[in-house]
Design a protein around this motif. Sequence first.
Motif, mmCIF file in Angstrom:
data_model
loop_
_atom_site.group_PDB
_atom_site.id
_atom_site.type_symbol
_atom_site.label_atom_id
_atom_site.label_comp_id
_atom_site.label_asym_id
_atom_site.label_seq_id
_atom_site.Cartn_x
_atom_site.Cartn_y
_atom_site.Cartn_z
ATOM 1 N N CYS A 89 -69.089 24.492 -56.027
ATOM 2 C CA CYS A 89 -68.659 25.682 -55.305
ATOM 3 C C CYS A 89 -67.865 25.261 -54.081
ATOM 4 O O CYS A 89 -67.821 24.085 -53.734
ATOM 5 C CB CYS A 89 -69.871 26.503 -54.873
ATOM 6 S SG CYS A 89 -70.931 25.629 -53.696
ATOM 7 N N CYS A 95 -72.910 27.307 -50.298
ATOM 8 C CA CYS A 95 -71.651 27.779 -50.878
ATOM 9 C C CYS A 95 -71.124 28.997 -50.133
ATOM 10 O O CYS A 95 -71.890 29.858 -49.710
ATOM 11 C CB CYS A 95 -71.859 28.127 -52.345
ATOM 12 S SG CYS A 95 -72.418 26.715 -53.317
ATOM 13 N N SER A 102 -68.395 28.638 -59.859
ATOM 14 C CA SER A 102 -69.386 27.699 -60.400
ATOM 15 C C SER A 102 -69.205 27.401 -61.886
ATOM 16 O O SER A 102 -69.492 26.302 -62.334
ATOM 17 C CB SER A 102 -70.799 28.217 -60.150
ATOM 18 O OG SER A 102 -71.040 29.373 -60.921
#
Length: 184
Positions: A89, A95, A102
Amino acid sequence: MLRSTIFAFALVASTNAYTYTFDNKCSYTVWPAIGKAPNGVPDPSVAFGAQLGAGKSQSFTIGNTEIGIRAWGRTGCNSAGANCATGNCNGGLVCTDGGITSDVLLAELGYGDYGQYGGERTSWDLSLVSASLNINTELASSDGQSVTCVTGNCAPPNAFLNEGDSSAVHNSAAGANFVHTFCP
Protein backbone atom coordinates in the motif's frame (compact mmCIF):
# COMPACT_ATOMS: atom_id res chain seq x y z
CA MET A 1 -19.87 8.32 42.30
CA LEU A 2 -16.65 8.55 40.27
CA ARG A 3 -16.53 4.77 39.83
CA SER A 4 -20.12 4.65 38.47
CA THR A 5 -19.39 7.59 36.15
CA ILE A 6 -16.33 5.82 34.75
CA PHE A 7 -18.33 2.61 34.30
CA ALA A 8 -21.13 4.49 32.53
CA PHE A 9 -18.60 6.19 30.23
CA ALA A 10 -16.94 2.85 29.43
CA LEU A 11 -20.33 1.32 28.66
CA VAL A 12 -21.24 4.16 26.30
CA ALA A 13 -17.82 4.04 24.62
CA SER A 14 -18.06 0.31 24.04
CA THR A 15 -21.45 0.60 22.34
CA ASN A 16 -20.18 3.27 19.94
CA ALA A 17 -17.32 1.19 18.57
CA TYR A 18 -16.25 -2.33 17.79
CA THR A 19 -12.95 -4.10 18.22
CA TYR A 20 -11.23 -5.57 15.20
CA THR A 21 -8.60 -8.15 16.17
CA PHE A 22 -5.96 -9.63 13.91
CA ASP A 23 -4.78 -13.12 14.93
CA ASN A 24 -1.71 -14.48 13.14
CA LYS A 25 -1.69 -18.29 13.14
CA CYS A 26 0.78 -18.39 10.23
CA SER A 27 4.34 -19.59 10.72
CA TYR A 28 5.58 -16.26 9.32
CA THR A 29 5.19 -12.55 10.04
CA VAL A 30 2.16 -10.74 8.63
CA TRP A 31 1.72 -6.96 8.47
CA PRO A 32 -2.03 -6.35 8.99
CA ALA A 33 -3.59 -3.09 7.87
CA ILE A 34 -6.89 -1.27 8.23
CA GLY A 35 -7.90 1.65 6.06
CA LYS A 36 -10.95 3.62 5.08
CA ALA A 37 -11.98 4.24 1.48
CA PRO A 38 -15.74 4.84 1.14
CA ASN A 39 -16.71 4.59 -2.53
CA GLY A 40 -13.04 3.95 -3.35
CA VAL A 41 -11.85 7.33 -2.05
CA PRO A 42 -9.10 7.05 0.60
CA ASP A 43 -9.87 8.74 3.93
CA PRO A 44 -6.99 8.68 6.45
CA SER A 45 -9.31 9.22 9.43
CA VAL A 46 -9.23 5.45 10.05
CA ALA A 47 -5.82 3.83 9.56
CA PHE A 48 -3.89 1.08 11.31
CA GLY A 49 -0.80 -0.95 10.56
CA ALA A 50 1.38 -3.31 12.55
CA GLN A 51 3.98 -6.03 12.32
CA LEU A 52 2.49 -9.24 13.68
CA GLY A 53 4.82 -12.14 14.37
CA ALA A 54 3.72 -15.76 14.21
CA GLY A 55 1.29 -16.60 17.02
CA LYS A 56 0.63 -12.95 17.91
CA SER A 57 -2.55 -10.88 17.87
CA GLN A 58 -3.36 -7.18 17.96
CA SER A 59 -6.58 -5.16 18.10
CA PHE A 60 -7.85 -1.83 16.80
CA THR A 61 -11.06 0.03 17.68
CA ILE A 62 -13.37 1.32 14.93
CA GLY A 63 -16.42 3.55 15.36
CA ASN A 64 -19.74 1.78 14.70
CA THR A 65 -20.86 4.31 12.09
CA GLU A 66 -17.75 4.15 9.90
CA ILE A 67 -18.23 3.09 6.28
CA GLY A 68 -15.74 1.91 3.68
CA ILE A 69 -13.51 0.07 6.17
CA ARG A 70 -11.04 -2.40 4.65
CA ALA A 71 -8.69 -4.78 6.42
CA TRP A 72 -6.04 -7.03 4.91
CA GLY A 73 -2.75 -8.77 5.45
CA ARG A 74 0.60 -8.00 3.86
CA THR A 75 3.59 -10.30 3.53
CA GLY A 76 7.28 -9.89 2.83
CA CYS A 77 7.49 -6.26 4.00
CA ASN A 78 10.73 -4.55 4.92
CA SER A 79 11.57 -3.57 8.51
CA ALA A 80 9.59 -0.34 8.13
CA GLY A 81 6.47 -2.24 7.02
CA ALA A 82 6.79 -1.02 3.43
CA ASN A 83 7.67 -2.48 0.02
CA CYS A 84 5.62 -5.60 0.76
CA ALA A 85 5.69 -8.62 -1.54
CA THR A 86 1.87 -8.92 -1.26
CA GLY A 87 -0.79 -6.48 -0.09
CA ASN A 88 1.46 -3.45 -0.54
CA CYS A 89 0.00 0.00 0.00
CA ASN A 90 0.98 3.65 -0.04
CA GLY A 91 2.25 4.98 3.26
CA GLY A 92 4.38 2.19 4.70
CA LEU A 93 3.41 0.53 7.97
CA VAL A 94 0.22 2.60 8.29
CA CYS A 95 -1.38 2.73 4.86
CA THR A 96 -2.74 6.02 3.55
CA ASP A 97 -4.67 4.64 0.58
CA GLY A 98 -7.42 2.70 2.36
CA GLY A 99 -6.30 -0.55 0.73
CA ILE A 100 -7.29 0.44 -2.80
CA THR A 101 -3.85 -0.52 -4.14
CA SER A 102 -3.41 -3.77 -2.18
CA ASP A 103 -4.74 -6.15 -4.88
CA VAL A 104 -5.29 -8.90 -2.28
CA LEU A 105 -8.18 -10.38 -0.30
CA LEU A 106 -9.92 -7.63 1.66
CA ALA A 107 -12.30 -7.73 4.58
CA GLU A 108 -14.85 -4.97 4.04
CA LEU A 109 -17.01 -3.48 6.79
CA GLY A 110 -19.50 -0.66 6.96
CA TYR A 111 -22.37 0.77 8.95
CA GLY A 112 -25.98 0.46 7.86
CA ASP A 113 -29.29 1.30 9.51
CA TYR A 114 -31.85 -1.33 8.60
CA GLY A 115 -34.62 0.37 10.60
CA GLN A 116 -37.42 -1.99 11.58
CA TYR A 117 -35.63 -4.84 9.77
CA GLY A 118 -32.75 -5.12 12.19
CA GLY A 119 -31.74 -1.65 13.33
CA GLU A 120 -28.16 -0.46 13.28
CA ARG A 121 -25.84 -3.08 11.81
CA THR A 122 -22.32 -3.61 10.53
CA SER A 123 -22.33 -5.18 7.08
CA TRP A 124 -19.19 -7.20 6.38
CA ASP A 125 -17.63 -9.55 3.86
CA LEU A 126 -14.43 -10.85 2.32
CA SER A 127 -13.72 -9.68 -1.22
CA LEU A 128 -11.56 -11.12 -3.97
CA VAL A 129 -12.92 -8.74 -6.64
CA SER A 130 -9.97 -7.86 -8.90
CA ALA A 131 -7.61 -9.35 -6.31
CA SER A 132 -5.70 -12.48 -5.38
CA LEU A 133 -5.63 -14.61 -2.26
CA ASN A 134 -2.30 -13.92 -0.57
CA ILE A 135 -3.03 -15.35 2.91
CA ASN A 136 -5.65 -17.92 3.89
CA THR A 137 -8.14 -15.98 6.02
CA GLU A 138 -11.09 -16.39 8.33
CA LEU A 139 -13.29 -13.48 9.41
CA ALA A 140 -15.56 -14.09 12.39
CA SER A 141 -17.99 -11.84 14.24
CA SER A 142 -18.78 -12.09 17.94
CA ASP A 143 -22.34 -13.18 17.09
CA GLY A 144 -21.04 -16.53 15.81
CA GLN A 145 -20.99 -15.88 12.06
CA SER A 146 -17.79 -16.58 10.14
CA VAL A 147 -16.46 -16.93 6.61
CA THR A 148 -13.26 -18.56 5.44
CA CYS A 149 -11.29 -18.02 2.28
CA VAL A 150 -8.48 -20.52 1.70
CA THR A 151 -6.62 -21.70 -1.38
CA GLY A 152 -8.97 -23.89 -3.40
CA ASN A 153 -12.06 -22.89 -1.39
CA CYS A 154 -12.88 -19.22 -1.66
CA ALA A 155 -16.23 -18.74 -3.34
CA PRO A 156 -19.66 -17.32 -2.47
CA PRO A 157 -20.97 -17.11 0.18
CA ASN A 158 -17.49 -16.91 1.73
CA ALA A 159 -16.18 -14.12 -0.49
CA PHE A 160 -17.16 -11.77 -3.28
CA LEU A 161 -15.69 -12.89 -6.59
CA ASN A 162 -17.35 -10.17 -8.68
CA GLU A 163 -19.08 -6.88 -7.95
CA GLY A 164 -22.57 -8.13 -8.74
CA ASP A 165 -22.52 -10.93 -6.17
CA SER A 166 -24.42 -10.08 -2.99
CA SER A 167 -24.42 -13.57 -1.46
CA ALA A 168 -21.17 -12.85 0.38
CA VAL A 169 -22.62 -9.99 2.47
CA HIS A 170 -23.17 -10.70 6.15
CA ASN A 171 -24.29 -8.34 8.86
CA SER A 172 -24.09 -8.19 12.62
CA ALA A 173 -25.57 -5.87 15.23
CA ALA A 174 -23.65 -2.62 15.66
CA GLY A 175 -21.03 -3.17 18.33
CA ALA A 176 -20.27 -6.77 17.35
CA ASN A 177 -16.52 -7.43 17.43
CA PHE A 178 -14.50 -9.14 14.70
CA VAL A 179 -11.52 -11.49 14.57
CA HIS A 180 -9.51 -11.64 11.35
CA THR A 181 -7.42 -14.81 11.47
CA PHE A 182 -4.51 -15.40 9.13
CA CYS A 183 -3.81 -19.09 8.34
CA PRO A 184 -6.89 -20.44 10.18
